[in-house]
Write an enzyme that holds these catalytic residues in place. Sequence first.
Site, PDB file in Angstrom:
ATOM      1  N   SER A  79      48.836 -22.202 -24.884  1.00  0.00           N
ATOM      2  CA  SER A  79      48.598 -23.633 -24.725  1.00  0.00           C
ATOM      3  C   SER A  79      47.726 -24.080 -25.887  1.00  0.00           C
ATOM      4  CB  SER A  79      47.850 -23.869 -23.404  1.00  0.00           C
ATOM      5  OG  SER A  79      47.308 -25.168 -23.337  1.00  0.00           O
ATOM      6  N   TYR A  92      40.950 -21.351 -17.031  1.00  0.00           N
ATOM      7  CA  TYR A  92      42.294 -21.539 -17.587  1.00  0.00           C
ATOM      8  C   TYR A  92      42.272 -21.497 -19.110  1.00  0.00           C
ATOM      9  CZ  TYR A  92      46.595 -23.743 -19.096  1.00  0.00           C
ATOM     10  OH  TYR A  92      47.780 -24.007 -19.747  1.00  0.00           O
TER      11      TYR A  92
END
Length: 198
Positions: A79, A92
Site C-alpha cells: 500500500s 496496518y
Amino acid sequence: MILAKSGAAEELFNQVKGRQLDYLVNNAGVGLYGKFTETDMQTEMDMLYLNINSLTHLTKLVVKEMTARGKGRILNVASTAAFQPGPLMAVYYASKAYVLSFSEAIENELIGTGVTVSTLCPGPTRTDFSNRANLQKSKLFDGGTMASRDVAKAGYEGFRKGKSIIIPGTQNKLLAKSIRFMPRKIVTSVVRRMQNEK
C-alpha cells in the site's frame, strides 16, 4: 479457509501441490482504524498474521519451487501506507511497510534465478476495505479514490513487466516520492491529519 490463522498458508499450498505454479499473488489483507489504545488486540493480531505471516509463508513455499524451475513471478500487495507511519492505523501501516521491505529484499536475492518479485502499492481504492477497517469516520478517503479495476490493471501491467514497485495513480506516486524528502515527524503529522475524523 481463513488465512489469518496458523497453518492456513500451508493448507492452501498443499491443496495446489503437484501443480506447476508460475504466479503467486498475495492480495489478502485487512486494516483497522482507531487509536492504538482503543482498538481490539485480537483483531490486530489476526491482521498481523494475515498481512505478514501468511504472505511470508506462502511466498516461502512457492518461491522454492519457482527457483528450482528457474521461472516464476510473485506479486505482493502492500500500500502507499508502506512509505510512512500511520497514526490511527498504526498496526496496518507497519504491516504494509513489512510487505514492501520484505519484497524488495527477496527481489534482490532472486536476481539471476528467473523469478521476479513485484510490490503493488495502491492508495485509497474503492473496495469494501474501508468498511471492514471502520474507516467511515476518517477523512482518508475524502481526497479521492481509484477504481479497483484501474489499480488491478496497473498492477497486472507492472507485474508482467517485472517492475519492482508499482504505484498506481499520479497522486499516489507523488505522495510516495515526496515523503522521502520530509522530516519523519512532519510526515507523521500530515498522515494524522489525513486520517483524523471528519
